[in-house]
Write an enzyme that holds these catalytic residues in place. Structure first.
Site, PDB file in Angstrom:
ATOM      1  N   CYS A 100       0.878  -1.179   0.000  1.00  0.00           N
ATOM      2  CA  CYS A 100       0.000   0.000   0.000  1.00  0.00           C
ATOM      3  C   CYS A 100       0.912   1.224   0.000  1.00  0.00           C
ATOM      4  O   CYS A 100       2.044   1.149  -0.474  1.00  0.00           O
ATOM      5  CB  CYS A 100      -0.978  -0.024   1.178  1.00  0.00           C
ATOM      6  SG  CYS A 100      -0.206   0.154   2.802  1.00  0.00           S
ATOM      7  N   ARG A 101       0.468   2.327   0.541  1.00  0.00           N
ATOM      8  CA  ARG A 101       1.296   3.539   0.539  1.00  0.00           C
ATOM      9  C   ARG A 101       2.468   3.419   1.502  1.00  0.00           C
ATOM     10  O   ARG A 101       3.614   3.665   1.131  1.00  0.00           O
ATOM     11  CB  ARG A 101       0.452   4.760   0.889  1.00  0.00           C
ATOM     12  CG  ARG A 101       1.219   6.065   0.835  1.00  0.00           C
ATOM     13  CD  ARG A 101       0.294   7.266   1.052  1.00  0.00           C
ATOM     14  NE  ARG A 101       1.002   8.505   0.826  1.00  0.00           N
ATOM     15  CZ  ARG A 101       1.646   9.180   1.785  1.00  0.00           C
ATOM     16  NH1 ARG A 101       1.664   8.735   3.012  1.00  0.00           N
ATOM     17  NH2 ARG A 101       2.270  10.307   1.496  1.00  0.00           N
TER      18      ARG A 101
END
Length: 112
Positions: free
Chosen positions: A64-65
């Protein structure tokens, strides 16, 4: 939505295999701005409804981020019997390491 385990399997960027199945669980706008070229997009918000799309016969590397959402997804997938590993540092670490990225509209890819 997802349970969390204290010992979520995690892997550093340097230890990623060349033929990995990389599952990006960020939202659509994040994906469109920039992602790994061979990643598969499945937003965390859609994971429970689309779990059958995640391969059960190979390791799944989840990104993810920064690592929080991918940790949730990794824990969830492992509870279902998959072999999932959280990619440490997420796409922020990927971008900082200078690893290849693409955007969906052809603009300069970035992590948002």
């Amino acid at each position: 939505m997802f349970g969390s385990q204290s010992a979520t399997p995690t892997v550093d960027l340097a230890a990623l295999p060349a033929d990995l199945y990389l599952l990006d669980v960020r939202e659509d706008d994040e994906w469109q701005a920039g992602h790994a070229p061979d990643a598969v997009h499945l937003a965390l918000s859609e994971l429970t409804a689309r779990t059958e799309e995640v391969p059960a016969d190979r390791d799944v590397y989840v990104i993810c981020r920064a690592g929080a959402r991918s940790e949730q997804a990794t824990s969830y997938l492992n509870q279902l019997g998959c072999t999932a590993l959280n990619v440490a540092g997420g796409m922020l670490a990927w971008e900082a390491a200078g690893l290849p990225m693409v955007s969906e509209d052809g603009s300069q890819p970035t992590v948002v």
